[in-house]
Motif scaffolding. Sequence first.
Motif, PDB file in Angstrom:
ATOM      1  N   ASN A   1      16.981  37.083  54.353  1.00 47.80           N
ATOM      2  CA  ASN A   1      17.252  37.925  55.396  1.00 47.80           C
ATOM      3  C   ASN A   1      17.472  37.131  56.768  1.00 47.80           C
ATOM      4  O   ASN A   1      16.650  36.145  56.830  1.00 47.80           O
ATOM      5  CB  ASN A   1      16.162  39.040  55.772  1.00 47.80           C
TER       6      ASN A   1
ATOM      7  N   GLN B   1      20.611  41.143  59.053  1.00 52.00           N
ATOM      8  CA  GLN B   1      21.257  41.390  57.509  1.00 52.00           C
ATOM      9  C   GLN B   1      19.821  41.510  56.828  1.00 52.00           C
ATOM     10  O   GLN B   1      19.158  40.396  56.501  1.00 52.00           O
ATOM     11  CB  GLN B   1      22.118  40.306  57.094  1.00 52.00           C
TER      12      GLN B   1
ATOM     13  N   THR C   1      22.942  46.204  57.094  1.00 56.85           N
ATOM     14  CA  THR C   1      23.190  45.453  58.451  1.00 56.85           C
ATOM     15  C   THR C   1      23.056  46.182  59.532  1.00 56.85           C
ATOM     16  O   THR C   1      23.507  47.770  59.732  1.00 56.85           O
ATOM     17  CB  THR C   1      24.762  45.174  58.440  1.00 56.85           C
TER      18      THR C   1
END
Length: 360
Positions: free
Chosen positions: A299, A319, A324
Amino acid sequence: MNVEIISVGTELLLGEIVNTNAVELMQMCKELGFNVYHQVTVGDNPERLKQALQEAFARQADLVITTGGLGPTNDDLTKQICSQYLGCPLFFREDEAKKIHAKLSFLMQGGPIARSNYQQAYFPREAIILENDVGTANGCLIKKGKRMIANLPGPPREMRYVMNHSLRPLLESYCMTRLYTKEYVVLTTGESQLQDELADLLASQQEVTLALYAQEGYVRLRLATRARFWQEANTSFAPMEQALMAILGDRLSPLSALEDVDLAAVPEFRLQCEPNIDFLDDWCQDTRIAAKLVSSAPNHLHLFLQPDMMGEYFCMEAQFGINTYQEKLPCLKQARYNTMRIQRCLTQFLIRIAKEMKGS
């Protein structure tokens, strides 16, 4: 009771030291429920101090508190000027001279004691001595008719001791009601927008007052009312709090929200910055953030600056798994100069993500 504060010292006007004494005295007055409408600073000048006293009592002050000018040097004239103003002559007090001698004998360890120190032993007959156990200059409270002047020493450590241990107990008897306050913060709405949304409440405030204060990255809302005790004040606050909640909903947070940040739901992530933004160092050292920063995490949180005709946008893009999250913060000046605001917005961005993850 209406109180005014006069800080005496040329060094204050030259910006050589910060006037912390005035802040602490105003805090004490707030806690005792006294009104402080004016506080002024004057240099070591007898005429300007006399003028400040005249103006304070002309504004119907019940009590003037001075700090500074009680020492043994020629420019320490606060007590003399205040005594003259009230028409209370100074007299040498043997008991006070003995206190000074005992303190200085201990400090000098048998060394010579300058005669000028005994200037601090002169007080009006009417004065109540405000003991200073951490310095040589005792303060005093002088009362003449309806006017009172409290002289406190200037060194902050001494002023704080005399204020808390000698002056405050005397002033407690004048305390009928206290000023109680309760604070909230709004993290996602600007001051001008809040002013519009809360216009009716601001226009109709009576027993409970509402004030807005813009801070970096948030707006502080302060409720204030006078009451005899906290439970009574809390009861008075309730209708205003309910009205605020009805208008602002979950945007209204307790003051503790600035510190009590729950990021448990946020997974570990790596941080990417374009360009390298060195002001994020402090943010990354926050233990709540540092625990989530892992350079190899899948991430990521991406931060970058986007130029605009009026300034820059500070863009945040995260993300996390398949999700998102995006947000951008407009800055009228270069974003890197809005350090505290951006650090707080970054944290709030992660809090928003944490809440959405908990809800999903």
